[in-house]
Motif scaffolding. Sequence first.
Motif, PDB file in Angstrom:
ATOM      1  N   TYR A  10       0.803  -1.222   0.000  1.00 32.40           N
ATOM      2  CA  TYR A  10       0.000   0.000   0.000  1.00 32.40           C
ATOM      3  C   TYR A  10       0.841   1.279   0.000  1.00 32.40           C
ATOM      4  CZ  TYR A  10      -3.635  -3.344   0.706  1.00 32.40           C
ATOM      5  OH  TYR A  10      -4.484  -4.409   0.527  1.00 32.40           O
ATOM      6  N   HIS A  11       2.165   1.143  -0.076  1.00 34.58           N
ATOM      7  CA  HIS A  11       3.011   2.333  -0.198  1.00 34.58           C
ATOM      8  C   HIS A  11       2.723   3.017  -1.529  1.00 34.58           C
ATOM      9  CE1 HIS A  11       5.823   2.793   3.089  1.00 34.58           C
ATOM     10  NE2 HIS A  11       6.069   1.500   3.096  1.00 34.58           N
ATOM     11  N   PRO A  12       2.604   4.346  -1.516  1.00 33.81           N
ATOM     12  CA  PRO A  12       2.476   5.042  -2.800  1.00 33.81           C
ATOM     13  C   PRO A  12       3.762   4.896  -3.620  1.00 33.81           C
ATOM     14  CG  PRO A  12       2.497   6.613  -0.959  1.00 33.81           C
ATOM     15  CD  PRO A  12       2.558   5.232  -0.381  1.00 33.81           C
ATOM     16  N   LEU A  13       3.634   5.054  -4.909  1.00 30.72           N
ATOM     17  CA  LEU A  13       4.776   4.915  -5.815  1.00 30.72           C
ATOM     18  C   LEU A  13       5.939   5.813  -5.408  1.00 30.72           C
ATOM     19  CD1 LEU A  13       5.861   3.511  -8.313  1.00 30.72           C
ATOM     20  CD2 LEU A  13       4.790   5.283  -9.712  1.00 30.72           C
ATOM     21  N   GLU A  14       5.633   7.021  -4.940  1.00 30.77           N
ATOM     22  CA  GLU A  14       6.699   7.960  -4.539  1.00 30.77           C
ATOM     23  C   GLU A  14       7.530   7.363  -3.400  1.00 30.77           C
ATOM     24  OE1 GLU A  14       3.243   9.140  -4.245  1.00 30.77           O
ATOM     25  OE2 GLU A  14       3.386   9.444  -6.411  1.00 30.77           O
ATOM     26  N   ASN A  15       6.872   6.722  -2.434  1.00 29.30           N
ATOM     27  CA  ASN A  15       7.600   6.104  -1.324  1.00 29.30           C
ATOM     28  C   ASN A  15       8.480   4.962  -1.822  1.00 29.30           C
ATOM     29  OD1 ASN A  15       6.172   7.829   0.354  1.00 29.30           O
ATOM     30  ND2 ASN A  15       5.259   6.212   1.598  1.00 29.30           N
ATOM     31  N   LYS A  16       7.936   4.142  -2.715  1.00 27.31           N
ATOM     32  CA  LYS A  16       8.700   3.017  -3.236  1.00 27.31           C
ATOM     33  C   LYS A  16       9.925   3.499  -4.004  1.00 27.31           C
ATOM     34  CE  LYS A  16       4.807  -0.183  -3.529  1.00 27.31           C
ATOM     35  NZ  LYS A  16       3.962  -1.001  -4.405  1.00 27.31           N
ATOM     36  N   LYS A  17       9.741   4.549  -4.811  1.00 30.41           N
ATOM     37  CA  LYS A  17      10.873   5.102  -5.569  1.00 30.41           C
ATOM     38  C   LYS A  17      11.936   5.646  -4.624  1.00 30.41           C
ATOM     39  CE  LYS A  17       8.566   6.485  -9.849  1.00 30.41           C
ATOM     40  NZ  LYS A  17       8.138   7.640 -10.671  1.00 30.41           N
TER      41      LYS A  17
END
Length: 158
Positions: free
Chosen positions: A11-18
């Motif tokens: 459920y992490h947003p893409l920005e967090n994953k990047k």
Amino acid sequence: LGWKFYDADDYHPLENKKKMAEGIPLNDEDRIPWLCALHDILRREDASRQNAILACSALKKMYRRVLISGASAIESNQPEQPGENPALQILFVHLDGSMDIIAGRLEKRRGHFMPPELLKSQFDALEPPSAPENFITVSLEKSLPEIVLEIESAILQG
């Protein structure tokens, strides 16, 4: 237990994953919206009278309060009072292990966005649960079956 299982990493947003993939630790501003979304999932399950398990690195006491009470925990810095939207009843399981044990496990993990190099930042941010939080601590030095049995026993004992 037959309970629904959620992995918070999904459920992490893409920005967090990047950000994590680039070796940059997340900060409170990155984590709070994610934790609020996780609270909403838990609230939905609770409203449906469903038990659920959430695997989540709720490193700080404030993060655990957000999981229990949602965004209002940030504003008041206290769990919500009983009423229209009462705090969720959550048992936190603190999986306790040395940096070496966890680093060894992270090295074996493949295809995950968080590199092992961020482990130290997680240990730096860690605030282990303490009273009056509802938690148990389980040692990662135990075998997986022993860990699962200890958690199941705590859940079933209420």
